[in-house]
Scaffold this motif. Structure first.
Motif, mmCIF file in Angstrom:
data_model
loop_
_atom_site.group_PDB
_atom_site.id
_atom_site.type_symbol
_atom_site.label_atom_id
_atom_site.label_comp_id
_atom_site.label_asym_id
_atom_site.label_seq_id
_atom_site.Cartn_x
_atom_site.Cartn_y
_atom_site.Cartn_z
ATOM 1 N N ASP A 53 0.830 -1.208 0.000
ATOM 2 C CA ASP A 53 0.000 0.000 0.000
ATOM 3 C C ASP A 53 0.866 1.261 0.000
ATOM 4 O OD1 ASP A 53 -2.364 -1.434 -0.102
ATOM 5 O OD2 ASP A 53 -2.792 -1.251 2.046
ATOM 6 N N ARG A 54 1.964 1.255 0.769
ATOM 7 C CA ARG A 54 2.878 2.417 0.782
ATOM 8 C C ARG A 54 3.517 2.612 -0.596
ATOM 9 N NH1 ARG A 54 4.296 0.312 5.806
ATOM 10 N NH2 ARG A 54 6.191 -0.623 4.945
ATOM 11 N N LEU A 55 3.938 1.509 -1.210
ATOM 12 C CA LEU A 55 4.533 1.606 -2.546
ATOM 13 C C LEU A 55 3.534 2.143 -3.559
ATOM 14 C CD1 LEU A 55 6.592 -1.710 -2.686
ATOM 15 C CD2 LEU A 55 7.519 0.606 -2.777
ATOM 16 N N GLN A 56 2.315 1.682 -3.475
ATOM 17 C CA GLN A 56 1.283 2.165 -4.389
ATOM 18 C C GLN A 56 1.061 3.664 -4.180
ATOM 19 O OE1 GLN A 56 -1.024 -2.063 -4.222
ATOM 20 N NE2 GLN A 56 -2.344 -0.295 -4.362
ATOM 21 N N GLY A 57 1.039 4.087 -2.920
ATOM 22 C CA GLY A 57 0.873 5.512 -2.634
ATOM 23 C C GLY A 57 2.025 6.336 -3.176
ATOM 24 N N SER A 58 3.254 5.829 -3.027
ATOM 25 C CA SER A 58 4.416 6.566 -3.540
ATOM 26 C C SER A 58 4.419 6.618 -5.068
ATOM 27 C CB SER A 58 5.717 5.952 -3.018
ATOM 28 O OG SER A 58 5.973 4.708 -3.625
ATOM 29 N N ALA A 59 3.744 5.665 -5.697
ATOM 30 C CA ALA A 59 3.648 5.654 -7.162
ATOM 31 C C ALA A 59 2.456 6.481 -7.654
ATOM 32 C CB ALA A 59 3.536 4.224 -7.668
ATOM 33 N N GLY A 60 1.685 7.034 -6.720
ATOM 34 C CA GLY A 60 0.578 7.897 -7.106
ATOM 35 C C GLY A 60 -0.730 7.188 -7.379
ATOM 36 N N VAL A 61 -0.853 5.950 -6.913
ATOM 37 C CA VAL A 61 -2.127 5.234 -7.075
ATOM 38 C C VAL A 61 -2.674 4.916 -5.688
ATOM 39 C CG1 VAL A 61 -1.530 4.260 -9.327
ATOM 40 C CG2 VAL A 61 -1.017 2.961 -7.276
ATOM 41 N N CYS A 62 -3.956 4.655 -5.627
ATOM 42 C CA CYS A 62 -4.581 4.374 -4.338
ATOM 43 C C CYS A 62 -4.164 2.998 -3.817
ATOM 44 C CB CYS A 62 -6.108 4.457 -4.443
ATOM 45 S SG CYS A 62 -6.844 3.264 -5.561
ATOM 46 N N ALA A 63 -4.326 2.820 -2.524
ATOM 47 C CA ALA A 63 -4.024 1.534 -1.894
ATOM 48 C C ALA A 63 -5.084 0.511 -2.291
ATOM 49 C CB ALA A 63 -3.981 1.701 -0.382
ATOM 50 N N GLY A 64 -4.779 -0.753 -2.068
ATOM 51 C CA GLY A 64 -5.750 -1.812 -2.311
ATOM 52 C C GLY A 64 -5.622 -2.415 -3.698
ATOM 53 N N ILE A 65 -6.567 -3.281 -3.992
ATOM 54 C CA ILE A 65 -6.516 -4.041 -5.245
ATOM 55 C C ILE A 65 -6.672 -3.139 -6.458
ATOM 56 C CG2 ILE A 65 -7.702 -5.814 -6.613
ATOM 57 C CD1 ILE A 65 -8.191 -7.328 -4.015
ATOM 58 N N GLU A 66 -7.580 -2.185 -6.383
ATOM 59 C CA GLU A 66 -7.791 -1.301 -7.530
ATOM 60 C C GLU A 66 -6.524 -0.519 -7.867
ATOM 61 O OE1 GLU A 66 -10.445 2.587 -8.309
ATOM 62 O OE2 GLU A 66 -11.562 0.824 -7.667
ATOM 63 N N GLY A 67 -5.874 0.017 -6.846
ATOM 64 C CA GLY A 67 -4.619 0.725 -7.071
ATOM 65 C C GLY A 67 -3.528 -0.203 -7.568
ATOM 66 N N GLY A 68 -3.505 -1.431 -7.035
ATOM 67 C CA GLY A 68 -2.539 -2.416 -7.504
ATOM 68 C C GLY A 68 -2.752 -2.756 -8.964
ATOM 69 N N ASP A 69 -4.015 -2.892 -9.360
ATOM 70 C CA ASP A 69 -4.319 -3.146 -10.773
ATOM 71 C C ASP A 69 -3.757 -2.027 -11.647
ATOM 72 O OD1 ASP A 69 -5.717 -5.498 -10.221
ATOM 73 O OD2 ASP A 69 -7.704 -4.530 -10.295
ATOM 74 N N ARG A 70 -3.978 -0.807 -11.196
ATOM 75 C CA ARG A 70 -3.521 0.362 -11.957
ATOM 76 C C ARG A 70 -1.982 0.387 -12.033
ATOM 77 N NH1 ARG A 70 -6.564 4.881 -9.828
ATOM 78 N NH2 ARG A 70 -8.222 3.956 -11.032
ATOM 79 N N LEU A 71 -1.312 0.126 -10.896
ATOM 80 C CA LEU A 71 0.148 0.158 -10.869
ATOM 81 C C LEU A 71 0.737 -0.948 -11.754
ATOM 82 C CD1 LEU A 71 2.761 1.372 -9.821
ATOM 83 C CD2 LEU A 71 2.556 -0.106 -7.805
ATOM 84 N N VAL A 72 0.178 -2.132 -11.672
ATOM 85 C CA VAL A 72 0.669 -3.246 -12.499
ATOM 86 C C VAL A 72 0.520 -2.898 -13.976
ATOM 87 C CG1 VAL A 72 0.211 -5.653 -13.166
ATOM 88 C CG2 VAL A 72 0.350 -5.028 -10.748
ATOM 89 N N ALA A 73 -0.583 -2.280 -14.339
ATOM 90 C CA ALA A 73 -0.780 -1.875 -15.735
ATOM 91 C C ALA A 73 0.244 -0.814 -16.136
ATOM 92 C CB ALA A 73 -2.203 -1.359 -15.937
ATOM 93 N N MET A 74 0.526 0.133 -15.225
ATOM 94 C CA MET A 74 1.508 1.185 -15.511
ATOM 95 C C MET A 74 2.910 0.610 -15.696
ATOM 96 S SD MET A 74 0.276 4.245 -12.866
ATOM 97 C CE MET A 74 1.930 4.441 -12.309
ATOM 98 N N LEU A 75 3.260 -0.385 -14.881
ATOM 99 C CA LEU A 75 4.609 -0.943 -14.920
ATOM 100 C C LEU A 75 4.842 -1.826 -16.139
ATOM 101 C CD1 LEU A 75 5.080 -1.746 -11.131
ATOM 102 C CD2 LEU A 75 6.060 0.171 -12.431
ATOM 103 N N GLY A 76 3.781 -2.467 -16.629
ATOM 104 C CA GLY A 76 3.865 -3.235 -17.868
ATOM 105 C C GLY A 76 4.802 -4.436 -17.829
ATOM 106 N N GLN A 77 4.927 -5.072 -16.692
ATOM 107 C CA GLN A 77 5.781 -6.254 -16.554
ATOM 108 C C GLN A 77 4.916 -7.506 -16.604
ATOM 109 O OE1 GLN A 77 9.288 -6.218 -16.079
ATOM 110 N NE2 GLN A 77 8.944 -4.112 -16.762
ATOM 111 N N GLU A 78 5.181 -8.376 -17.571
ATOM 112 C CA GLU A 78 4.358 -9.567 -17.779
ATOM 113 C C GLU A 78 4.378 -10.508 -16.568
ATOM 114 O OE1 GLU A 78 4.284 -13.366 -20.754
ATOM 115 O OE2 GLU A 78 4.758 -11.412 -21.641
ATOM 116 N N ALA A 79 5.562 -10.769 -16.021
ATOM 117 C CA ALA A 79 5.674 -11.676 -14.868
ATOM 118 C C ALA A 79 4.950 -11.092 -13.659
ATOM 119 C CB ALA A 79 7.142 -11.938 -14.532
ATOM 120 N N LEU A 80 5.098 -9.793 -13.453
ATOM 121 C CA LEU A 80 4.415 -9.130 -12.339
ATOM 122 C C LEU A 80 2.906 -9.192 -12.538
ATOM 123 C CD1 LEU A 80 4.463 -7.498 -9.716
ATOM 124 C CD2 LEU A 80 4.782 -5.431 -11.122
ATOM 125 N N ALA A 81 2.445 -8.988 -13.755
ATOM 126 C CA ALA A 81 1.011 -9.050 -14.051
ATOM 127 C C ALA A 81 0.454 -10.444 -13.759
ATOM 128 C CB ALA A 81 0.750 -8.663 -15.507
#
Length: 159
Positions: free
Chosen positions: A65-93
């Motif tokens: 949640d802290r990492l998501q906040g530092s990346a400018g997305v909200c905490a939780g699953i929705e923010g994680g979805d957004r961050l994963v999409a922004m990062l564009g890493q297949e293995a991470l996705a």
């Protein structure tokens, strides 16, 4: 934080959470068995394991949640979805998709166990009512005081 650092840190929190949830799933299934069998000793051990696993899970969720906040997305699953999409890493996705699916399964198991526990409590109250000859509404400390908000509304006698 640099994108490479963010990817590594976020991936580490996903892996830690995934490991904890993979540990938690069989514990929740054992909890369901203990609730259905009405075995208090088994249930006590399972709940102890469940609490320990949840305590292990908590730091990775907080860090994520802290990492998501530092990346400018909200905490939780929705923010994680957004961050994963922004990062564009297949293995991470892939890992993130596995984590969110497992989290959904865990939530369903936990809800089911909660309903089983509530049902067991209700059945126990009914059995106690039958054994004592009192209805569940005849508890010694009924909701009378809670309805009126204080003890001043109850009169025990007059002088």
């Amino acid at each position: 934080m640099q994108p490479d650092q963010l990817i590594k840190a976020f991936s580490a929190t996903v892996q830690a959470s995934l490991h904890s949830l993979q540990t938690l799933e069989p514990i929740l299934r054992a909890e369901q068995t203990a609730l259905l069998s009405r075995d208090p000793e088994l249930l006590t051990g399972v709940v102890r394991d469940k609490v320990a696993t949840l305590q292990q899970l908590e730091p990775s969720v907080q860090a994520r949640d802290r990492l998501q906040g530092s990346a400018g997305v909200c905490a939780g699953i929705e923010g994680g979805d957004r961050l994963v999409a922004m990062l564009g890493q297949e293995a991470l996705a892939r890992d993130w998709a596995q984590l969110t699916q497992l989290a959904k399964t865990i939530a369903e198991l936990n809800d089911r166990n909660g309903r089983l526990a509530a049902q067991g409590q209700h059945m126990t109250r009914e059995a106690l009512g039958i054994l004592t000859g009192r209805s569940p509404n005849d508890d010694t400390y009924s909701g009378l005081r809670r309805r009126f908000g204080d003890t001043a509304s109850c009169s025990f006698g007059r002088a």
